[in-house]
Design a protein around this motif. Structure first.
Motif, PDB file in Angstrom:
ATOM      1  N   HIS A 181       0.852  -1.194   0.000  1.00 20.27           N
ATOM      2  CA  HIS A 181       0.000   0.000   0.000  1.00 20.27           C
ATOM      3  C   HIS A 181       0.882   1.236   0.000  1.00 20.27           C
ATOM      4  O   HIS A 181       2.054   1.184   0.381  1.00 20.27           O
ATOM      5  CB  HIS A 181      -0.947   0.004   1.205  1.00 20.27           C
ATOM      6  CG  HIS A 181      -0.262   0.100   2.532  1.00 20.27           C
ATOM      7  ND1 HIS A 181      -0.049   1.304   3.174  1.00 20.27           N
ATOM      8  CD2 HIS A 181       0.270  -0.847   3.342  1.00 20.27           C
ATOM      9  CE1 HIS A 181       0.576   1.087   4.320  1.00 20.27           C
ATOM     10  NE2 HIS A 181       0.784  -0.209   4.446  1.00 20.27           N
TER      11      HIS A 181
ATOM     12  N   CYS B  20      -8.264   0.266   2.443  1.00 18.72           N
ATOM     13  CA  CYS B  20      -8.084  -0.733   1.387  1.00 18.72           C
ATOM     14  C   CYS B  20      -7.408  -1.989   1.937  1.00 18.72           C
ATOM     15  O   CYS B  20      -7.834  -3.110   1.655  1.00 18.72           O
ATOM     16  CB  CYS B  20      -7.251  -0.136   0.255  1.00 18.72           C
ATOM     17  SG  CYS B  20      -6.820  -1.291  -1.064  1.00 18.72           S
TER      18      CYS B  20
ATOM     19  N   CYS C 221      -2.581  -1.929  -2.972  1.00 17.32           N
ATOM     20  CA  CYS C 221      -3.604  -1.042  -2.436  1.00 17.32           C
ATOM     21  C   CYS C 221      -3.135   0.372  -2.677  1.00 17.32           C
ATOM     22  O   CYS C 221      -2.019   0.728  -2.266  1.00 17.32           O
ATOM     23  CB  CYS C 221      -3.794  -1.254  -0.931  1.00 17.32           C
ATOM     24  SG  CYS C 221      -5.186  -2.328  -0.503  1.00 17.32           S
TER      25      CYS C 221
END
Length: 459
Positions: free
Chosen positions: A418, A431, A456
């Motif tokens: 992410h 997410c 993400c």
């Protein structure tokens, strides 16, 4: 409690293999401040009693099993996290976890409400630098750490290897054939070690904010120092944005590091190392960045907001240091070697070099009177179901490179990355939480064998 003078000998004892653990006796323990359905129990393990809490599945008919959680540390209380809705458990993304799992938190041996607790005398002396400039300063650091270690008392074998075996004892006591696991930060080290030793008893496992215990200490120190520097620069960049802080916070930070600042909270002038540690604590959560900006601006007059956040005097720090020295021993061969590595740290972290956690472990464990029971070494994971490893591009504590390297040691794992700021996805990315919840419920990470990574992204 083990007397201080016998602690070193006690910690060197080989862990005793426990017989099948007794069943847990749960009782209601909710308070006005905790979850209404909270239950508590204790589990005796060799040399300690573990405190556990549980939130029974809200939908018993659809119950999957037990989900064990650990919030990190060392020294973090999984029992409190479950009781007070931490670790994202109160977020909408994790609502289905509460429906489908008995969520179980535990305090590792020596931590929180487990007994005996790890207790030490005063651990922090502002006159002892973690960056000694000469041989005399090095010897002061060694002597200080040894004296601190000799004051400590607590359970036998608080190292992560023994904690991983305690997790197996918890599984047996729960009566589960397989467990699911959600561990963040240091909790990834516990989880990965458990999976390496008991892969057949893993149903699903999330390792978020991955720590790779297979990396040598020198590599880990430099990796993390660079990540902390990156986190500080991200904060400064955010602060320089239109309508945010309106001034150069990095320049203010550098000025603090050059001169120190008074702290009413400490009742004295704070050292640059203390101030850097206080700033670091705020980098974990971007939600705290506005508060950090105010604290940096106010620090020349009063740095209390920063020194109150430094870890050295927190209740968890004795366990943090005692467990840390069992897992992350000092790599230095002498004062010249320390200074050489310190120079490397300054090179990769020219602003934030005065504090990062692995430097704190390395210098804090220098001279520690108890040899490390679980020093860094690789333990590959084979035979477990697909494990989800999570890393962040801007994590100031656990670099994304660690998630990559840990994932390569776990056969069949999937890497979820992410791009949010802050430490771990579970605390900073909706997410990531959605991916983690879906994976924990289904037991499958949503990829094909040819696709072993997931992204993400913001928004």
């Amino acid at each position: 409690m083990i007397p201080a003078l016998t602690l070193a000998a006690a910690l060197l004892l080989t862990p005793v293999t426990a017989p099948a653990a007794p069943a847990l006796t749960w009782h209601d323990c909710a308070t006005p401040d905790t979850a209404k359905r909270l239950q508590c129990a204790e589990l005796p393990v060799p040399g300690a009693r573990l405190r556990l809490t549980r939130l029974p599945a809200l939908d018993p008919a659809q119950r999957i099993g037990s989900l064990l959680v650990n919030p990190g540390g060392p020294g973090g209380s999984g029992a409190d996290v479950v009781g007070y809705g931490g670790l994202g458990l109160a977020t909408p993304e994790f609502a289905q976890l509460n429906q489908r799992f008995d969520i179980v938190g535990f305090d590792p041996r020596g931590v929180g409400g487990s007994s005996p607790a790890i207790e030490c005398g005063p651990m922090h002396d502002p006159a002892v630098s973690r960056f000694p400039a000469d041989d005399a300063g090095y010897e002061r650091l060694v002597a200080h750490n040894r004296e601190v270690g000799l004051t400590c008392s607590g359970p036998r074998n608080p190292d992560t290897g023994t904690v991983a075996e305690d997790v197996e004892r918890i599984r047996l006591a729960l009566g589960e054939e397989r467990i699911s696991w959600l561990g963040v930060s240091y909790g990834t080290e516990i989880g990965a070690l458990y999976a390496a030793r008991h892969p057949e008893h893993v149903r699903a496992m999330v390792l978020d904010g991955a720590v790779d215990h297979g990396l040598p200490m020198r590599r880990a120190i430099l990796d993390e120092a660079a990540a902390t520097e990156h986190g500080l620069l991200r904060f400064a960049q955010w602060c320089a944005g239109p309508g945010v802080c309106g001034d150069d916070l990095l320049a203010r930070y550098d000025d603090l590091m050059a001169h120190g600042a008074p702290s009413r909270q400490l009742g004295r002038r704070a050292t640059p190392e203390e101030l850097a540690a206080g700033v670091y604590a705020h980098l974990y959560f971007p939600q705290l960045w506005p508060r950090l900006a105010e604290a940096v601006r106010a620090a020349p007059e009063d740095a209390s907001a920063l020194t109150a956040a430094m870890p050295f005097t927190s209740p968890e720090y004795p366990a943090y240091r005692s467990v840390g020295c069992q897992d992350f021993p000092a790599p230095f061969t002498g004062p010249a070697d320390l200074r050489r590595l310190a120079d490397r740290v300054r090179q990769v972290a020219p602003h934030s070099w005065r504090y990062s956690e692995f430097w704190d472990f390395a210098t804090g464990c220098l001279g520690w009177p108890v040899p490390a029971e679980n020093p860094p070494h690789p333990e590959p994971v084979r035979g477990a179901p697909p494990i989800l490893v999570v890393g962040g591009e801007h994590d100031p504590a656990t670099p994304l490179t660690w998630a990559h390297s840990l994932s390569t040691r776990i056969h069949g794992s999937v890497l979820l990355t992410h791009d949010e700021d802050g430490h771990t996805g579970v605390y900073n990315s909706a997410c990531v939480r959605r991916h983690e919840a879906a994976y924990l419920i289904s037991g499958t990470p949503g990829t094909t064998p040819q696709t072993r990574s997931l992204p993400c992204q913001k928004g």
